[in-house]
Design a protein around this motif. Structure first.
Motif, PDB file in Angstrom:
ATOM      1  N   LYS A 122       1.069 -28.351  34.129  1.00  0.00           N
ATOM      2  CA  LYS A 122       1.690 -28.059  33.025  1.00  0.00           C
ATOM      3  C   LYS A 122       2.549 -27.081  33.100  1.00  0.00           C
ATOM      4  O   LYS A 122       3.768 -26.823  32.631  1.00  0.00           O
ATOM      5  CB  LYS A 122       1.131 -28.397  31.685  1.00  0.00           C
ATOM      6  CG  LYS A 122       1.597 -27.987  30.356  1.00  0.00           C
ATOM      7  CD  LYS A 122       0.756 -28.133  29.271  1.00  0.00           C
ATOM      8  CE  LYS A 122       1.373 -27.994  27.774  1.00  0.00           C
ATOM      9  NZ  LYS A 122       0.348 -28.018  26.796  1.00  0.00           N
ATOM     10  N   ARG A 123       2.028 -25.972  33.681  1.00  0.00           N
ATOM     11  CA  ARG A 123       2.738 -24.635  33.790  1.00  0.00           C
ATOM     12  C   ARG A 123       3.431 -24.209  34.949  1.00  0.00           C
ATOM     13  O   ARG A 123       4.136 -23.209  34.943  1.00  0.00           O
ATOM     14  CB  ARG A 123       1.650 -23.542  33.342  1.00  0.00           C
ATOM     15  CG  ARG A 123       1.347 -23.763  31.948  1.00  0.00           C
ATOM     16  CD  ARG A 123       0.256 -22.834  31.497  1.00  0.00           C
ATOM     17  NE  ARG A 123      -0.198 -23.002  30.043  1.00  0.00           N
ATOM     18  CZ  ARG A 123      -0.972 -24.010  29.629  1.00  0.00           C
ATOM     19  NH1 ARG A 123      -1.632 -24.752  30.615  1.00  0.00           N
ATOM     20  NH2 ARG A 123      -1.256 -24.082  28.344  1.00  0.00           N
ATOM     21  N   ASN A 137       7.347 -26.810  26.111  1.00  0.00           N
ATOM     22  CA  ASN A 137       7.171 -26.746  27.347  1.00  0.00           C
ATOM     23  C   ASN A 137       8.643 -27.089  28.054  1.00  0.00           C
ATOM     24  O   ASN A 137       8.839 -26.587  29.224  1.00  0.00           O
ATOM     25  CB  ASN A 137       6.305 -27.923  27.623  1.00  0.00           C
ATOM     26  CG  ASN A 137       5.245 -27.286  29.096  1.00  0.00           C
ATOM     27  OD1 ASN A 137       4.983 -26.012  29.012  1.00  0.00           O
ATOM     28  ND2 ASN A 137       5.062 -28.048  30.043  1.00  0.00           N
TER      29      ASN A 137
END
Ligand SMILES: Cc1cc2nc3c(=O)[nH]c(=O)nc-3n(C[C@H](O)[C@H](O)[C@H](O)COP(=O)(O)OP(=O)(O)OC[C@H]3O[C@@H](n4cnc5c(N)ncnc54)[C@H](O)[C@@H]3O)c2cc1C
Ligand code: HEM
Ligand code: SF4
Ligand code: SF4
Lengths: 293, 841
Positions: free
Chosen positions: A82-83, B674
């Motif tokens: 996700k990062r 995100n």
């Protein structure tokens, strides 16, 4: 349809715009995969004959255990995926989709791995933690599936910062309007001004109920004083009442916003720490199995 | 009083100052005349502390004044000191009001000035030019006589002034440098464009300043301002930070008071300051009145100049931004060159010579720069009318390349907005696998991309060993605005090719003659109908620029049928099957259509059965859509309404001019941001998208992010031409950006921000395991400040979405969305009935 001379970017496949959420991703590809895994696991559990009975220590148990551990490690990697904004043709949506369905299949895989032998030991602790992670995950997908539309409706094109600005703007007007008030009444208004819109307990945040809200109190007190006076149209208290009304409405929207956002996030505060606890328990479980058997 | 000088220089910007410094160094008698009380007003007015950039970097500076990239203040200080040191004579606070020759009439030299009036009519004045020396009339009543005049007044022009009694009082100002400088005042802002609104918001932003700000609007709407600004203004008014007075005009100004004509009659209000932001008049009228002719009537046109910058008035030279060179370095070099020329130096090569030489270096033959320029001009027909100076400027923005026979020039579906000219050899357009259409020396290709901003329609290869000039969009637009014959030639060729491409391979240019001769290019305003349902008419319309939507009235409601991007045609139904128009077609943005005469087209179809067949097929598929919508209307009327409303919402939000846009499905968006973080982490730590801001309809959210417009507004006025359309259709800003902020002001969707690159963050793993650095996403201002490299000043540049061009895997925002809420779409994909079909199920 319309005739066009220019074509589309080859980069984008046609139909991609008919987009799916992570649960329906690619025609439920991962749901199908997970179901297949579960069926295979259950069938093999039935078919394979382990004596005296199924347990984690048999070759079958080891196989299921290995699959389970690898799956858990991979599921944990979602946090990294996700990062890490690396290049390449990956999509976090596809990852999340696989994560959810394969994560659920762990219920079957891990349970079969135990051979239904549970007790008060580190092994069962790992199992329980895993179930906790999975249950929190289930809560997660429930809120992910149900709350976004409400979040969108509630904010009505306002951003969180704009909501906060709006509250502050009403505060400024309240401040000016409260100048002519006697001390005790001004104090109440001041309490509303000093109130932190983000304040309140976690419980308030999640439930959206703020029983000690200074603005609500100030308004109640105000109504009490003005209750038996006729409306004259130029009493500063009436103006303050109207402002408090607006502030309450704005606060309500902000609080609904914060509540929904909190619900969308809170479960991760169980899911992720429990994952790390699970990894620790899992390590203990494996070490103890191999060294102290 | 009358002074006599050899050279009078009007305007003390970088161009004028550099000219004056050269004149001083050469010991020529000169006077530098400046309207304001300081040098270089344009740069003086930059934001405080702005980092001024010295582009193009490969261009050498040739001036007696120094210039290198740095803070506005240090550059201005340096110039002030150098002007004094070198003995430049400056007359401050003198505006030149008129320049007229004092010599004999120049035979045959008559200046025609066309004045366009508001009602669309024109007025032509003729003035007999007189020979130098020139008389310059200054605003302080002085006259100056000069042998030569250098015009370097830039393009700022003069602000439109208030015309009411008291407008000349000192508290009426036309600029606001520092909103923080005013406290506890009653301030009125006049003018409801972006500048006025931004000023009003700035003055009211900090409540501690205690200003009572009112913005006056003569109507009830804010039509000329950006939606984002209007929204901010309304929000500020709602919260009581400022007031808006609509339908109010100024009647009188007195010290301390303003009198307004309002709906409720005349009102007199307390007023300490008036800030009038009513736009500015470009300097063209003044320049023309001096005898200087422009290349065309186009708004973008520049004065007609010789290779040495001499205008059509002999002895008056035009340099700098006014001459079409907005970069400071160019301005300064020209100042130097032109004074050298006036002083008799005829051998000086322009400073851009090495840049041009580099462009020609890779070509197989060896020729001098001048020879190459002449070669191109002589061989490419659309360049014929250019002067040598225009040719130089043109080549600075263009490229020239040699190709071997069979080399690929561009491929079908490549994005690209440049135009190619065949200077030698031949190009082959692959219309179909079996058919190649040759384009011979002198002609052009690639013009469709230039005009419609869409992808290339065909692959083109070199048909022989060739030399091609690739003309950038900017250079091509400049060429068309400065050279009417070139514009006509490009338009005719592009119309012909567009029709050939649109209607298939069976046609030849000869078939189209009649249709083309009767074709008309029409500009359509946003919202204007091209075809109205129920009308009679058989003309066919080809969308050349912009896009349209097709609507039909069903049950009293307008139902959206389809979206037509540039390159589509409409109107064939009435022609083929007769009867009135069955649907309305209207422009979503300002567009251009080619109107083809119905009768001529009918004759063409009669002669070419293949074309008729083709048109019938297109018609049938459109009829299917109509029938489909009609059939759904009863069973799913809410779905159809929703579809129409959604389409309308998207079109209102600029999707009509988008080529690719980020949408967020708020049924799925969990607000994790995100996408923003991924954007920042893929682009030097700065996010180019604001997820939460923007409009939403039916849970479809258009975040504040670039739409990659078909005709990007942001490109309009970028001094270094830093904005381009890239290989994936993306509109991007390159490193040569000088941070002037023009694009930010010009983008109607507010998606460009100005910022400097933050310091580098520690890696992801050090953050995860050791808590180092700010973590994923854009670092906070605080962290940036604390970790900034000491002593290094990073310039603020324009940043915006580049569709993650060059990043494998495509847009990071979409890849990083965990729920699939973020999608990127082209409008023609999104606004289709396919969606409706699906939503109905
Ligand atoms: C915000 C902003 C940032 C920019 N940043 C950069 C950058 O970083 N790098 C870069 O290379 N370029 C930059 N530019 C472009 C550059 O500043 C201008 O193009 C350049 O200043 C033009 O110079 P000039 O000498 O032609 O005219 P100007 O600098 O416009 O000077 C004209 C002068 O003439 C005076 N004048 C006008 N009319 C009269 C009259 N009738 N009589 C007497 N005097 C008159 C004016 O007061 C003014 O002082 C920027 C532009 C803007 C708006
Ligand atoms: C043992 C099994 C599991 C492990 C170890 C695990 C681990 C993780 C981890 C580490 C994350 C990353 C969180 C973050 O960094 O933000 C995550 C996210 C998530 N998990 Fe699990 N998970 C498991 C099972 C499940 C299950 C069964 C579900 C659903 C039913 C689920 C649903 C999710 C969702 C929806 C996310 C959030 C994705 C996002 O918003 O980015 N997980 N999980
Ligand atoms: S920055 Fe603005 S004007 Fe430029 S392409 Fe993007 S949306 Fe269009
Ligand atoms: S990209 Fe924008 S800010 Fe940069 S130079 Fe061009 S117009 Fe100015």
């Amino acid at each position: 349809m319309a005739t066009q001379l220019s074509g589309k970017a080859p980069r984008r496949a046609r139909g991609e715009v008919l987009h799916d959420g992570f649960l329906r991703h690619a025609g439920f590809r991962w749901l199908k995969a997970a179901t297949l895994i579960c069926i295979l696991s259950i069938a093999s559990y039935m078919l394979v004959d382990v004596t005296p009975r199924h347990n984690g220590g048999s070759w079958y148990g080891y196989t299921m255990g290995t699959i389970g551990v690898l799956l858990i490690l991979w599921l944990t990697l979602l946090g990294l995926r996700k990062r890490a904004m690396t290049r390449g043709r990956w999509s976090l949506k596809a990852w999340t989709s696989a994560h959810v369905y394969l994560g659920l299949s762990l219920i079957v895989i891990a349970t079969l791995h135990t051979g239904f032998q549970l007790g008060w030991n580190v092994h069962t602790l790992a199992y329980a933690l895993m179930m906790l992670v999975i249950l929190s995950g289930l809560f997660g997908i429930t809120v992910y599936a149900t709350l976004p539309a409400a979040l969108s409706n509630n904010r009505a094109e306002m951003t969180q910062v704009q909501m906060l600005d709006a509250v502050r703007a009403i505060d400024r007007q309240l401040h000016d309007a409260a100048q002519p008030l006697p001390h005790d009444k001004a104090a109440l208004v001041r309490q509303s001004l000093e109130q932190d819109p983000f304040g309140g307990t976690l419980l308030s945040r999640l439930s959206g109920r703020y029983p000690r809200c200074a603005t609500a109190k100030a308004q109640a007190a105000l109504r009490h004083w003005t209750g038996d006076q006729p409306d004259t149209g130029n009493d500063p208290l009436e103006r303050i009442d109207a402002l408090l009304e607006r502030k309450q409405a704005m606060l309500a929207r902000l609080r609904r916003h914060l509540r929904l956002k909190a619900l969308l996030e809170i479960w991760l505060y169980v899911h992720v720490p429990a994952t790390f606890a699970l990894l620790a328990a899992l390590t203990a479980h494996i070490v103890s199995v191999f060294f102290y058997w | 009083m009358t002074d006599r000088v050899r050279i009078a220089i009007v305007g003390s910007g970088p161009a004028g100052l550099s000219a004056a410094a050269r004149a001083a160094q050469l010991g020529l008698s000169h006077l530098l005349i400046e309207k304001t009380d300081h040098l270089s007003d344009t740069i003086f007015k930059y934001q405080k502390g702005k980092h001024v950039m010295a582009t193009p970097s490969q261009l050498v500076l040739r001036s007696d004044c120094d210039f290198e990239a740095g803070k506005r203040e240090s550059i201005l200080d340096r110039w002030n000191a150098q002007a004094a040191e070198q003995g430049v004579n400056v007359a401050y606070r003198c505006e030149v009001k008129a320049i007229t020759g004092t010599g004999d009439p120049i035979p045959g030299s008559i200046q025609k000035i066309v004045e366009r009036k508001r009602d669309g009519t024109t007025d032509t004045k003729e003035i007999q030019r007189l020979a130098p020396p020139y008389r310059l009339s200054l605003s302080d009543g002085r006259d100056i006589i000069a042998d030569a005049v250098i015009m370097a007044i830039g393009t700022q022009g003069n602000p439109n002034l208030m015309r009411v009694p008291g407008a000349d009082l000192p508290h009426v100002q036309y600029q606001l440098d520092d909103p923080a400088a005013y406290n506890d005042e009653h301030i009125f802002v006049v003018g409801t464009g972006d500048a006025g609104i931004e000023n009003a918001l700035g003055l009211a932003a900090d409540e501690a300043q205690g200003n009572a700000v009112t913005i006056l609007n003569r109507s009830t709407e804010f039509a000329s301002a950006k939606a984002a600004n209007v929204k901010a203004l309304m929000a500020a008014a709602e919260t009581g930070r400022l007031s808006i007075m609509t339908e109010a005009t100024t009647a009188k100004i007195e010290p301390g008071f303003i009198t307004l004509d309002s709906r409720d009659g005349e009102v007199k209000l307390k007023c300490d300051r008036i800030i009038a932001r009513m736009g500015s008049a470009p300097p063209r009228a003044f320049v023309e009145s001096c005898g200087i002719e422009f290349t065309s009537g186009d708004r973008l046109a520049f004065p007609k100049l010789s290779p040495v910058f001499e205008s059509t008035a002999p002895g008056i030279f035009v340099i700098g931004a006014l001459a079409g060179y907005p970069l400071i370095k160019h301005c300064m070099n020209q100042g130097y060159d032109v004074v050298e020329y006036i002083n008799g130096n005829r051998d000086l090569k322009p400073a851009d010579e090495p840049i041009l030489a580099a462009k020609f270096a890779a070509l197989p033959e060896k020729k001098s720069v001048d020879q190459w320029l002449e070669f191109l001009r002589g061989n490419v027909s659309i360049l014929e009318g250019l002067s040598p100076l225009q040719m130089r400027e043109f080549m600075l923005d263009s490229e020239v390349r040699a190709y071997r026979k069979g080399d690929l020039i561009f491929e079908k579906y490549d994005p690209g907005s440049s135009l190619f000219g065949v200077a030698q050899g031949q190009a082959l357009v692959e219309v179909s696998p079996t058919l190649n259409v040759p384009i011979d020396q002198g002609s052009i290709f690639g013009e469709v991309g230039l005009i419609s901003g869409r992808r290339r329609g065909a692959t083109v290869r070199a048909g022989a060993d060739s030399i091609m000039v690739e003309v950038s969009r900017t250079a091509a637009l400049k060429l068309m605005s400065s050279n009417p014959p070139a514009k006509r030639a490009i338009t005719r060729i592009s119309t012909e090719r567009q029709l050939l491409q649109l209607f298939g391979a069976g046609l030849t240019p000869a078939d189209l003659t009649e249709v083309l001769d009767t074709a008309e290019i029409k500009t359509v305003k946003a919202g204007e109908h091209v075809i109205t349902e129920g009308d009679t008419g058989t003309d066919i319309y080809v969308i050349r620029v912009g896009s349209m939507i097709v609507e039909k009235k069903i049950g009293g409601k307008n139902v959206f049928l389809s979206y037509l991007p540039a390159g589509s045609y409409v109107g064939e139904m009435a022609l083929i099957s007769g009867g009135p128009r069955t649907a309305t077609v209207k422009a979503t943005v300002k567009s251009e259509v080619i109107k083809l005469n119905g009768d001529a087209f009918a004759r063409l179809m009669a002669a070419k059965p293949a074309l008729l067949e083709r048109a019938r097929r297109d018609m049938a598929s459109r009829q299917d859509v109509n029938a489909f919508i009609e059939s759904r209307k009863d069973s799913f009327s809410t779905v159809v309404d929703m579809y129409s409303e959604t389409a309308k919402f998207l079109v209102d939000n600029g999707i009509g001019e988008a080529t690719d846009v980020l949408l967020i499905d708020e049924h799925l968006c969990v607000g994790c941001d995100n996408c923003e973080k991924a954007c920042a982490d893929s682009h030097d730590g700065l996010s180019r998208l604001d997820r939460e801001a923007g409009r939403t309809y039916a849970h479809l959210h258009v975040p504040t992010s670039c739409r990659h417009c078909e005709h990007p507004h942001c490109m309009a006025d970028c001094p270094p031409n830093a904005i381009h359309r890239g290989p994936d259709g993306e509109v991007f800003i390159d490193d040569t950006c000088i941070g002037c902020g023009n694009c930010q002001r010009n983008c109607p969707y507010g998606v460009i921000r100005m910022d400097s690159v933050p310091p580098k963050k520690p890696g992801l793993l050090s953050w995860m395991f050791f808590g180092q650095g700010p973590g994923p996403g854009e670092p906070s201002k605080k962290w940036r400040y604390k970790n900034a490299e000491p002593g290094v000043e990073k310039p603020k540049k324009a940043i915006k979405c580049d569709m993650c061009s060059g990043i494998e895997g495509g847009p990071a925002c979409v890849r990083a969305c965990p729920t699939g809420a973020a999608i990127r779409v082209a409008p023609e994909d999104f606004l289709t009935v396919a969606r409706l079909d699906r939503e109905a199920n």
